[in-house]
Structure formats: structure tokens, C-alpha cells
Design a protein around this motif. Structure first.
Motif, PDB file in Angstrom:
ATOM      1  N   HIS A  63       0.846  -1.191   0.000  1.00 48.06           N
ATOM      2  CA  HIS A  63       0.000   0.000   0.000  1.00 48.06           C
ATOM      3  C   HIS A  63       0.882   1.241   0.000  1.00 48.06           C
ATOM      4  O   HIS A  63       1.731   1.418   0.875  1.00 48.06           O
ATOM      5  N   SER A  78      -2.262   0.700  -4.557  1.00 55.13           N
ATOM      6  CA  SER A  78      -1.528  -0.415  -3.971  1.00 55.13           C
ATOM      7  C   SER A  78      -1.160  -1.426  -5.049  1.00 55.13           C
ATOM      8  O   SER A  78      -1.678  -1.387  -6.169  1.00 55.13           O
ATOM      9  N   HIS A 102      -9.589  -4.350  -0.668  1.00 51.64           N
ATOM     10  CA  HIS A 102      -9.027  -3.750   0.540  1.00 51.64           C
ATOM     11  C   HIS A 102      -9.874  -4.044   1.780  1.00 51.64           C
ATOM     12  O   HIS A 102     -10.010  -3.206   2.676  1.00 51.64           O
TER      13      HIS A 102
END
Length: 382
Positions: A63, A78, A102
């Protein structure tokens, strides 16, 4: 000592500060009258704890940053990594971590929660009946493999130059100029003094591998967005275990005799045997904790300093901007120290490993006895 004291003071100060101010939140209230009703939207403040743990702990992606889109939501930038799971009930599964969005979406019966993959059922509830073994290529594993590949490529390229006579019959060239003094330093200042002229060559490849492998991972960990591999207790534990095995298998009769039959009076011997036996395990433990704690502390300090900008900004935008130069200045200062610490910690781990191996292979010394026999009868020993 000064660097260690600075780290300890900074960690204590900023930890206390973050405890007091990390719960600051901003509440933004917008009135919408199109439907004749009001809606209140709260926006959480900066969570320094989450930022710190997301950086120092392992994860399934690299990230880098969050970007606010046109819809007003944060969109993470990311690099997803492969997720590989094995379950006796569900079999083997492999996919990219981007499928989890995520942590906001489930995929193929799995969910990502605080960096851990857990099984869920069709209703979206945790399925306790399913056992999962996570064998994914996390960012620590990927970065460690990259560091290992780089180490092999560098050493093989330098070895080819030596085979061609470069550095032997003529002056070294290229990157060989930078690596050769380091190899010479480890040989002359670490291996020979601790292992002796006769036995140092046997352990020199191990010591050089440990030094360069730790050094490369330390330096990689200082790159923005990278993983802090040497700040992971699992990584240092494996290195400590390797040193522990080498020490045990290198121990001679004198080493084991000194542990189980120490040269002390009989009434003290049971206590000393216990102390000497425990010292076998405290040596690798010291290697593990020293490297882990020092590399982790430096990263936490830098993140704490940067986090102060957003913590103060949550209180007042003016205070946040005003404190930015101070925070960035201290962060750069600590970062430069961390570059030095990266070399120091690689040297300390390698040197202590050589010291412990040297203690295991040390032979019995008889020069003291001969010296006493050569003294005249009327001599007084002081």
C-alpha cells in the motif's frame, strides 16, 4: 549508546502523545433539504495506530497512498499480491488480494480482516467449521525473495570478475570496489579475531551471507511503501535459529564440558550448570530481540513524527501546517540515523554470531599452567 537513548526517549514521548491525541475526530454536518430532512455525516479523524500497524505488520499488498476521487471517497493505490490458501474442507485456492477490495468485499468464501484471511459462509458469517492455512506470498515474503535474488546476483557477478582475474591480477572495477572492502572488513575484523586463523575460513561464507542478507533487507525497509522485513520477529527468529544450530553443532568437548562441568567449587556447581545451560538459549534470543527491536523502533519513530502532522491537523489546520516543517525535519534526521543503524545492526548480528561460534570451538588453554610451572619456588604471584 546515544542513538539507543534517543530512540528510547522518542518512542516513550511520542507513544504517550499518541495515546492522548489519537482519538481526535472531526465531525462534519451537512444539511440536505431536497427531501425535507437533514442528514449528518461524520468523518473519522486520523488513526495513527492503524497507520503504524499497517506499516510494521505483514500484509497481502503493498500500500503506497490513498487518493481522494471525484466521488469524495478515498481510493488506495496499492500493488496486490497473490493469496494462496489451503483448506482441508475447501481445497486449494489462489487469487490476487485485489479481489478483497481492501477488506470491503468477500471472495470465494473468504474475507480479509485486519490482514488475516478468514472463511465465511454464504450468509457472510464466520465459518468456524472451516480451517484455513494461509501460504500466501505476503509483502514480507516477496521483499525477502527480492533481497535474496539481489544478493545472489551481486555475489555471482562479483565472483565472475574474480574468476577473470579482475581484482586479483588487476584493480577491482565497478560495484566490486564497494563490496570488496566490506568482505575484507568482515574477514579481518569479525571472522579472524573471533574464530582464529585456522578456523575462520570455514565459517566466513555463513558470516558474509548473514551480514549482506540483513543489510539488504534493512536498506529495502527504508524505501517508502516497502515492508519492514527485519522488524518482523519471525524473520529475526529464523536467523537466530540458524545461528543457534550452527553454535550447537560447532561445540567441542571443552565447550560442553564447561557447561555441564564448570570449573567451580562443588557447592556452586549445580547453580552454575543451570546458568550455563540457560546461556545456550539466551545467546540466540539476544540476537533475535536486538535486531527486531532496533529496526522496529526506527520505523515507529518516523511514522510517529509524520503522524503528528495529521494529528495536529485534526485539531487545527493551521497548527498542522505549522508543525509540518518540524515533523519533516525530525523525520529526515531519524531516517539518516536509520541508514547508519542498518549497517550497524547487520554488523552486530554478524559479530555476535562469530563471538558465540568462537566460544563453542574454543580449545582448552594450557599456557597458564605452563607459566606457573616455570616460576621459581620463591616467586610471589600477585
Amino acid at each position: 549508546m546515544k542513538v539507543s537513548s534517543l530512540k528510547s526517549f522518542a518512542v516513550a514521548s511520542f507513544s504517550l502523545f499518541m495515546i492522548l491525541f489519537s482519538n481526535v475526530t472531526l465531525a462534519q454536518h451537512d444539511q440536505h433539504g431536497e427531501q425535507g430532512h437533514a442528514a449528518t455525516e461524520e468523518k473519522k479523524g486520523f488513526d495513527a495506530n492503524k497507520v503504524i500497524f499497517d506499516h510494521v505488520l505483514d500484509g497481502h499488498e503493498y500500500h503506497f497512498m490513498d487518493v481522494t476521487g471525484e466521488d469524495g471517497h478515498l481510493h488506495p493505490i496499492s500493488l496486490p499480491l497473490p493469496v494462496m490458501l489451503y483448506s482441508p474442507q475447501r481445497g486449494f485456492t489462489a487469487f490476487l488480494s485485489s479481489k478483497f477490495e481492501h477488506g470491503h468485499a468477500d471472495y470465494n468464501g473468504y474475507r480479509l480482516v485486519d490482514g488475516k484471511v478468514i472463511p465465511v459462509n454464504e450468509a457472510g458469517q464466520i465459518d468456524e467449521s472451516v480451517k484455513v492455512y494461509d501460504i500466501s506470498l505476503t509483502r514480507n515474503v516477496v521483499q525477502m525473495l527480492v533481497a535474496l535474488t539481489l544478493l545472489v546476483v551481486i555475489m555471482l557477478s562479483i565472483a565472475k570478475k574474480y574468476k577473470k582475474g579482475i581484482g586479483v591480477k588487476q584493480a577491482p572495477s565497478g560495484f566490486q570496489n564497494a563490496v570488496e572492502p566490506v568482505i575484507t572488513f568482515v574477514r579481518d575484523e569479525v571472522a579472524k579475531p573471533n574464530l582464529g586463523q585456522k578456523k575462520y575460513a570455514k565459517y566466513l561464507p555463513l558470516l558474509l551471507t548473514i551480514f549482506f542478507f540483513i543489510l539488504i533487507n534493512n536498506l529495502f525497509g527504508l524505501l517508502p511503501g516497502s515492508a519492514n522485513v527485519t522488524g518482523n520477529i519471525a524473520f529475526t527468529a529464523v536467523l537466530g535459529l540458524i545461528s543457534f544450530v550452527v553454535i550447537l553443532f560447532s561445540g567441542n568437548k571443552h565447550f560442553w564440558g564447561h557447561i555441564f562441568n564448570p570449573p567451580v567449587p562443588g557447592f556452586v556447581k549445580p547453580i552454575m550448570v543451570l546458568v550455563e545451560f540457560l546461556s545456550i538459549f539466551t545467546k540466540p534470543f539476544a540476537l533475535i530481540i536486538r535486531l527486531f527491536a532496533n529496526m522496529l523502533a526506527g520505523h515507529i519513530i518516523i511514522i510517529c513524527l509524520i503522524s503528528l502532522i495529521f494529528i495536529f491537523g485534526g485539531m487545527s489546520a493551521g497548527i498542522g501546517w505549522g508543525f509540518s516543517p518540524i515533523s519533516i525535519g525530525f523525520s529526515v534526521f531519524i531516517f539518516l540515523i536509520e541508514v547508519l543503524v542498518a549497517f550497524i545492526q547487520a554488523f552486530i548480528f554478524t559479530n555476535l554470531t562469530a563471538v558465540f561460534i568462537g566460544q563453542a570451538i574454543e580449545e582448552t588453554h594450557h599456557h597458564d599452567d605452563h607459566a606457573h610451572h616455570d616460576l621459581p619456588d620463591d616467586a610471589v604471584i600477585i
